[in-house]
Scaffold this active site. Structure first.
Site, PDB file in Angstrom:
ATOM      1  N   ASP A  51      16.477 -38.163   2.302  1.00 40.46           N
ATOM      2  CA  ASP A  51      17.921 -37.934   2.180  1.00 40.46           C
ATOM      3  C   ASP A  51      18.245 -36.467   2.463  1.00 40.46           C
ATOM      4  O   ASP A  51      19.412 -36.065   2.487  1.00 40.46           O
ATOM      5  CB  ASP A  51      18.466 -38.402   0.820  1.00 40.46           C
ATOM      6  N   SER A  52      17.202 -35.661   2.755  1.00 39.17           N
ATOM      7  CA  SER A  52      17.430 -34.303   3.268  1.00 39.17           C
ATOM      8  C   SER A  52      18.153 -34.354   4.597  1.00 39.17           C
ATOM      9  O   SER A  52      18.601 -33.328   5.103  1.00 39.17           O
ATOM     10  CB  SER A  52      16.094 -33.560   3.417  1.00 39.17           C
ATOM     11  N   ASP A  90      13.909 -43.123   1.862  1.00 39.11           N
ATOM     12  CA  ASP A  90      14.457 -42.503   0.648  1.00 39.11           C
ATOM     13  C   ASP A  90      15.682 -43.274   0.162  1.00 39.11           C
ATOM     14  O   ASP A  90      16.625 -43.503   0.941  1.00 39.11           O
ATOM     15  CB  ASP A  90      14.887 -41.073   0.998  1.00 39.11           C
ATOM     16  N   LYS A 119      11.200 -44.424  -1.680  1.00 45.13           N
ATOM     17  CA  LYS A 119      11.034 -43.292  -2.597  1.00 45.13           C
ATOM     18  C   LYS A 119      12.311 -43.118  -3.414  1.00 45.13           C
ATOM     19  O   LYS A 119      13.415 -43.288  -2.871  1.00 45.13           O
ATOM     20  CB  LYS A 119      10.739 -41.996  -1.816  1.00 45.13           C
ATOM     21  N   GLU A 121      14.031 -40.700  -6.932  1.00 46.72           N
ATOM     22  CA  GLU A 121      13.865 -39.505  -7.768  1.00 46.72           C
ATOM     23  C   GLU A 121      14.018 -39.853  -9.250  1.00 46.72           C
ATOM     24  O   GLU A 121      14.817 -40.708  -9.605  1.00 46.72           O
ATOM     25  CB  GLU A 121      14.909 -38.448  -7.379  1.00 46.72           C
ATOM     26  N   GLU A 192       8.006 -31.777  -6.595  1.00 47.16           N
ATOM     27  CA  GLU A 192       8.738 -30.740  -5.851  1.00 47.16           C
ATOM     28  C   GLU A 192       9.121 -29.578  -6.767  1.00 47.16           C
ATOM     29  O   GLU A 192       9.590 -29.783  -7.900  1.00 47.16           O
ATOM     30  CB  GLU A 192      10.014 -31.346  -5.229  1.00 47.16           C
TER      31      GLU A 192
HETATM   32  O1  KIV Z   1      14.528 -35.857   1.344  1.00 49.00           O
HETATM   33  C1  KIV Z   1      13.502 -35.175   1.483  1.00 49.00           C
HETATM   34  O2  KIV Z   1      13.244 -34.574   2.534  1.00 49.00           O
HETATM   35  C2  KIV Z   1      12.594 -35.086   0.357  1.00 49.00           C
HETATM   36  C3  KIV Z   1      11.451 -34.121   0.447  1.00 49.00           C
HETATM   37  C4  KIV Z   1      11.932 -32.731   0.228  1.00 49.00           C
HETATM   38  C5  KIV Z   1      10.335 -34.490  -0.448  1.00 49.00           C
HETATM   39  O3  KIV Z   1      12.770 -35.752  -0.610  1.00 49.00           O
END
Ligand code: KIV
Length: 274
Positions: A51-52, A90, A119, A121, A192
């Site tokens: 989600d970056s 994500d 993934k 959080e 992280e």
């Molecule tokens: O979204 C992302 O790129 C991440 C990484 C920083 C682990 O969650």
């Protein structure tokens, strides 16, 4: 060309094989087919459709505005490159915190889009969701420590695990989060933005592999955002290393093109039809 021509598809069961091994896991983000191909041919084990995407592609300040539709779209693009690396999708903010059934429903959407593991959080408070998703036969990767979706609670993207007590982000709580994620059924966990010593203790305690970013050298693997690795980001960060300066090189290439167009040097005879 792959870095290793004998390379085979990386699968979820292989994650457990690297625990404690000297050969560490490598994960890099990608958000489209072109860059998925580039990072895959570099030999990474995992591609994270993170989600970056919000900060590095959409120009947002944080990751909170990313939708399920955005993530499905980017997962589809990465999957279309058919990488040998495992595709990690994500779950965006709001897609799993709201309820256990939302968590399962939205994980199914990412898998249908082409993700091979999802993934999310959080730790203790998200364990129920992790169990429900794994019970739906969808592998889960946890993410603890500096969790960017907790942006407002943390007061920005702040290093975690430096405080005592049992509050969110404290040393003790991060260990509890790590154990909760493992107990709930996750097959790996991203750590992280925490001090290296704490990441090491967590790595030594868990039986699932840890993948660090800004968490020192003792994790079972490492992850970087592609824009940071390739020098595409306008900023540099302590925890990231640009292995090439693509932003600068791309700017120079465009400036040369503009100059050749302005002078009439482009297109030359070689690039014209007779
Ligand atoms: O979204 C992302 O790129 C991440 C990484 C920083 C682990 O969650």
């Amino acid at each position: 060309m792959s870095a290793d021509s004998q390379r085979k598809k990386f699968t979820v069961p292989q994650l457990s094989l690297v625990k404690g091994a000297s050969r560490r896991l490598s994960m890099v983000t990608a958000y489209d087919a072109t860059f998925a191909f580039i990072v895959d041919s570099g030999g990474v084990d995992l591609i994270l459709v993170g989600d970056s995407v919000a900060t590095v592609m959409q120009g947002q300040r944080n990751t909170l505005g990313v939708s399920m539709e955005h993530m499905e779209y980017h997962v589809q693009m990465v999957a279309s490159a058919k990488p040998l690396a495992l595709i990690v999708g994500d779950l965006p903010f709001g897609s799993y915190q709201t309820s256990v059934s939302d968590a399962v429903h939205n994980s199914v959407r990412l898998i249908k889009a082409g993700a091979e593991i999802v993934k999310l959080e959080g730790g203790v408070h998200i364990a129920e969701q992790i169990t429900a998703i794994t019970n739906a036969d969808i592998p889960v990767m946890g993410h603890i420590g500096l969790t960017p979706q907790s942006y407002h609670r943390m007061g920005g993207n702040k290093i975690q695990g430096r405080t005592e007590g049992d509050g969110a982000g404290s040393k003790e709580r991060l260990m509890d989060d790590a154990l909760a994620v493992q107990e709930a059924g996750a097959c790996a966990v991203v750590i992280e933005g925490v001090p290296s010593d704490l990441a090491r203790t967590i790595t030594d305690t868990l039986t699932i592999p840890t993948i660090g970013i800004g968490a020192g050298a003792h994790c079972d693997g490492q992850v970087l955002v592609m824009h940071d690795l390739l020098g595409l980001s306008p900023r540099t960060f302590t925890f990231a290393k640009p292995y090439v300066q693509l932003r600068e090189q791309a700017q120079q290439a465009v400036a040369q093109y503009v100059s050749e167009v302005q002078s009439g040097a482009w297109p030359d005879a070689e690039h014209s039809f007779s």
